[in-house]
Enzyme design. Structure first.
Site, PDB file in Angstrom:
ATOM      1  CD  GLU A 177      47.907  79.540 -45.832  1.00  0.00           C
ATOM      2  OE1 GLU A 177      47.582  80.480 -45.084  1.00  0.00           O
ATOM      3  OE2 GLU A 177      48.366  79.698 -46.974  1.00  0.00           O
ATOM      4  CB  CYS A 282      59.274  91.762 -41.326  1.00  0.00           C
ATOM      5  SG  CYS A 282      58.696  92.474 -39.799  1.00  0.00           S
TER       6      CYS A 282
HETATM    7  P1  NAD Z   1      52.267  85.627 -47.198  1.00  0.00           P
HETATM    8  O1  NAD Z   1      52.128  86.939 -47.851  1.00  0.00           O
HETATM    9  O2  NAD Z   1      52.559  84.445 -48.040  1.00  0.00           O
HETATM   10  O3  NAD Z   1      50.935  85.263 -46.362  1.00  0.00           O
HETATM   11  C1  NAD Z   1      50.344  86.191 -45.487  1.00  0.00           C
HETATM   12  C2  NAD Z   1      48.844  85.923 -45.429  1.00  0.00           C
HETATM   13  O4  NAD Z   1      48.292  86.092 -46.732  1.00  0.00           O
HETATM   14  C3  NAD Z   1      48.513  84.502 -44.991  1.00  0.00           C
HETATM   15  O5  NAD Z   1      47.441  84.563 -44.088  1.00  0.00           O
HETATM   16  C4  NAD Z   1      48.131  83.792 -46.296  1.00  0.00           C
HETATM   17  O6  NAD Z   1      47.121  82.830 -46.115  1.00  0.00           O
HETATM   18  C5  NAD Z   1      47.622  84.908 -47.180  1.00  0.00           C
HETATM   19  N1  NAD Z   1      47.965  84.737 -48.602  1.00  0.00           N
HETATM   20  C6  NAD Z   1      49.039  84.070 -49.129  1.00  0.00           C
HETATM   21  N2  NAD Z   1      49.037  84.181 -50.488  1.00  0.00           N
HETATM   22  C7  NAD Z   1      47.961  84.915 -50.820  1.00  0.00           C
HETATM   23  C8  NAD Z   1      47.434  85.383 -52.059  1.00  0.00           C
HETATM   24  N3  NAD Z   1      48.016  85.092 -53.215  1.00  0.00           N
HETATM   25  N4  NAD Z   1      46.301  86.119 -52.035  1.00  0.00           N
HETATM   26  C9  NAD Z   1      45.693  86.428 -50.867  1.00  0.00           C
HETATM   27  N5  NAD Z   1      46.154  86.001 -49.662  1.00  0.00           N
HETATM   28  C10 NAD Z   1      47.269  85.268 -49.632  1.00  0.00           C
HETATM   29  O7  NAD Z   1      53.385  85.813 -46.046  1.00  0.00           O
HETATM   30  P2  NAD Z   1      54.029  84.681 -45.133  1.00  0.00           P
HETATM   31  O8  NAD Z   1      54.919  83.837 -45.972  1.00  0.00           O
HETATM   32  O9  NAD Z   1      52.999  84.048 -44.287  1.00  0.00           O
HETATM   33  O10 NAD Z   1      54.911  85.583 -44.150  1.00  0.00           O
HETATM   34  C11 NAD Z   1      56.212  86.015 -44.442  1.00  0.00           C
HETATM   35  C12 NAD Z   1      56.228  87.404 -45.041  1.00  0.00           C
HETATM   36  O11 NAD Z   1      55.595  88.321 -44.143  1.00  0.00           O
HETATM   37  C13 NAD Z   1      57.621  87.957 -45.253  1.00  0.00           C
HETATM   38  O12 NAD Z   1      57.656  88.618 -46.483  1.00  0.00           O
HETATM   39  C14 NAD Z   1      57.804  88.924 -44.111  1.00  0.00           C
HETATM   40  O13 NAD Z   1      58.736  89.963 -44.345  1.00  0.00           O
HETATM   41  C15 NAD Z   1      56.434  89.468 -43.982  1.00  0.00           C
HETATM   42  N6  NAD Z   1      56.202  90.078 -42.687  1.00  0.00           N
HETATM   43  C16 NAD Z   1      56.184  91.428 -42.641  1.00  0.00           C
HETATM   44  C17 NAD Z   1      56.019  92.067 -41.436  1.00  0.00           C
HETATM   45  C18 NAD Z   1      56.022  93.564 -41.366  1.00  0.00           C
HETATM   46  O14 NAD Z   1      55.789  94.081 -40.296  1.00  0.00           O
HETATM   47  N7  NAD Z   1      56.274  94.288 -42.423  1.00  0.00           N
HETATM   48  C19 NAD Z   1      55.855  91.313 -40.262  1.00  0.00           C
HETATM   49  C20 NAD Z   1      55.855  89.926 -40.350  1.00  0.00           C
HETATM   50  C21 NAD Z   1      56.036  89.317 -41.580  1.00  0.00           C
END
Ligand code: NAD
Length: 485
Positions: A177, A282
């Site tokens: 979002e 990440c």
């Molecule tokens: P996030 O976990 O906050 O959000 C990811 C997705 O989950 C979004 O679409 C969001 O709308 C949804 N979401 C958020 N909170 C939620 C909840 N409580 N319940 C269900 N859905 C929920 O992650 P972010 O802040 O958007 O991205 C950063 C994170 O992603 C970092 O921790 C980073 O390391 C990780 N990441 C990991 C990789 C990998 O390959 N391992 C790659 C890119 C990013």
């Protein structure tokens, strides 16, 4: 507001969500209000799943050689629209324009891999008894979902969509979002490339729509990329509902530096890794484990860090909340005795005062018990932890709960192999600061950086996005009688 309100994309059309609840999409670069994104209801997801289900019988029965023709055209369109997509990506995410160009170039590489899938999914056939053949085929799953994070608005959606769709599935994408704009442009390009309506759909929203995806009986598989906290929730909820799930989580990547490492190359790699995309990768370097006396390298790291300037070659972090959180980690480490060598707190970019910038930060004498050494920071910060031996360094790396990446900087091949064998991470670098495997190698970490079997890109993704059909056939009744006859 710079752009029109964002709509869902269902059955080849942009359609408003059925709720009036929205969130603002704000550029981290300068605080500009870009758009609003709808917080869709489960009925919007139902409509997307129905469209995907309706498209599946024809799309899944189209041959893979025909399906990938769409992705040859999509790749061409990504190339044509590279500048436009890169600008959008930079605007909504805060990364620099050149980082955004690299992100779209990576989308092109991922699509190129998808176009090669017909060469990789030929299946197997063997005459197992006289006149009896066993054969395997990769069969698409049906309607699948991809839930993505904010840090790569174009690349992470393209980790999943080209492979899943080329392999015959129909997809529901749930963008972050915080960065919902790039996915809309991707939908337009897929349509222009000839993708039939309903094969790719977008449903915007946050927690509620993610939960609805995990619960929806019409969705066969869920891929997730984001934080570990949410990866666990999604993995547990989706598998509880008997879906296939692959959930990639957060990271805390350690770079082990030995005294024989090449000074300039090591310093440049470490600073590029920790500050690229403002540390919001990440695969970013977060902790440098210095073995023995590497003061000459630390000095050079500081010189390199000072060349990284917020608003110039360093982008913004995603929002003010994130800036405050990162600065708190730095302050807490300082209060606990760590030494700030380069300080990126309280950075303001002239003319972009409403942007959310953190300058490059180098912190020495961090100890493994400090929060900054243990937790994911997701900002342009490198913590230096001093050790006397390589085994101590490996113990520190192994003790962290994540397992995305680890790197070692040395000129000694034996030492490098020692680290490769012992680091507890899925992706290892030797003299490489960001050891992302390029296609066709697959991307995926270990431990709390990934839940589920296999990896998300490359050859490994074939297993996730398909199921195997095994057939045993006999067309020759004259063949010798044996136990299988
Ligand atoms: P996030 O976990 O906050 O959000 C990811 C997705 O989950 C979004 O679409 C969001 O709308 C949804 N979401 C958020 N909170 C939620 C909840 N409580 N319940 C269900 N859905 C929920 O992650 P972010 O802040 O958007 O991205 C950063 C994170 O992603 C970092 O921790 C980073 O390391 C990780 N990441 C990991 C990789 C990998 O390959 N391992 C790659 C890119 C990013």
């Amino acid at each position: 507001m710079k752009y029109a309100p964002i709509a869902n994309y269902i059955n080849g059309q942009f359609v408003p969500a059925s709720t009036s609840q929205t969130m603002n999409v704000v550029s981290p670069l300068d605080g500009t209000l870009l758009s609003t994104v709808p917080m869709s209801a489960s009925t919007d997801l139902d409509a997307a799943v129905a469209a995907a289900k309706a498209a599946f019988p024809i799309w899944s029965k189209t041959t893979i050689k025909e399906r990938v023709q769409v992705f040859f055209k999509y790749k061409y369109l990504l190339e044509q629209h590279l500048k436009e997509l890169a600008l959008l990506c930079s605007e909504e995410n805060g990364k620099t324009y050149s980082e955004s160009v690299a992100e779209i170039e990576k989308c092109i590489e991922l699509t190129e891999f998808a176009t090669s899938l017909p060469q990789l999914v030929t299946g197997e056939v063997l005459e197992v008894s006289r006149g009896v053949e066993c054969r395997t085929e990769h069969v698409p799953l049906g309607v699948v979902a991809s839930i993505v994070p904010f840090n790569f608005p174009a690349m992470v959606p393209n980790w999943t969509l080209p492979n899943a769709i080329a392999l015959g599935n129909c997809m529901i994408m749930k963008p972050s979002e915080k960065v919902p704009l790039c996915c809309g442009k991707i939908a337009e390009l897929l349509k222009e490339a000839g993708l039939p309506d309903g094969v790719f759909n977008i449903v915007h929203g946050d927690v509620a729509i993610v939960n609805a995806i995990c619960d929806h009986p019409g969705i066969e598989a869920v891929s997730f990329v984001g934080s570990t906290k949410v990866a666990k929730i999604v993995y547990q909820r989706a598998t509880q509902n008997l879906k296939r799930c692959l959930a990639l989580g957060g990271a805390k990547n350690h770079l082990i530096v030995l005294p024989d490492a090449k000074t300039d190359m090591t310093a440049q790699n470490i600073i590029a890794s920790m500050s690229g995309c403002a540390g919001q990768r990440c695969m970013a370097a977060s902790a440098m484990v210095a073995v023995g006396n590497v003061d000459h390298i630390v000095e050079k790291i500081c010189d390199e860090a000072r060349k990284v300037v917020a608003g110039q070659n360093l982008g913004a972090v995603i929002n003010h909340e994130s800036k405050t959180r990162i600065e708190q980690y730095i302050t807490e480490a300082e209060q606990q005795g760590a030494k700030i060598l380069v300080d990126g707190r309280k950075v303001v970019v002239t003319g972009k005062e409403a942007g959310s910038y953190v300058g490059p930060t180098v912190i020495d004498y961090v100890t493994p018990d400090m929060a900054i050494a243990k937790e994911e920071i997701f900002g342009p910060v490198i913590s230096i932890i001093r050790t006397n031996t390589l085994d101590e360094a490996i113990t520190i790396e192994n003790a962290n709960p994540y397992g995305n990446a680890a790197s070692v900087f040395t000129q000694n091949g034996g030492m490098a192999r020692y680290v490769i064998d012992r680091a507890s991470a899925g992706m290892i670098g030797v003299n490489v600061g960001v050891p992302v495997p390029r296609e066709p190698f697959s991307f995926g970490g270990w431990n709390e950086s990934k839940f589920g079997v296999g990896d998300i890109t490359g050859k490994s993704s074939i297993e996730f996005w398909t199921k195997l059909k095994k057939s045993t056939t006999k067309w020759n009744p004259e063949a010798g009688v044996n136990w299988m006859s």
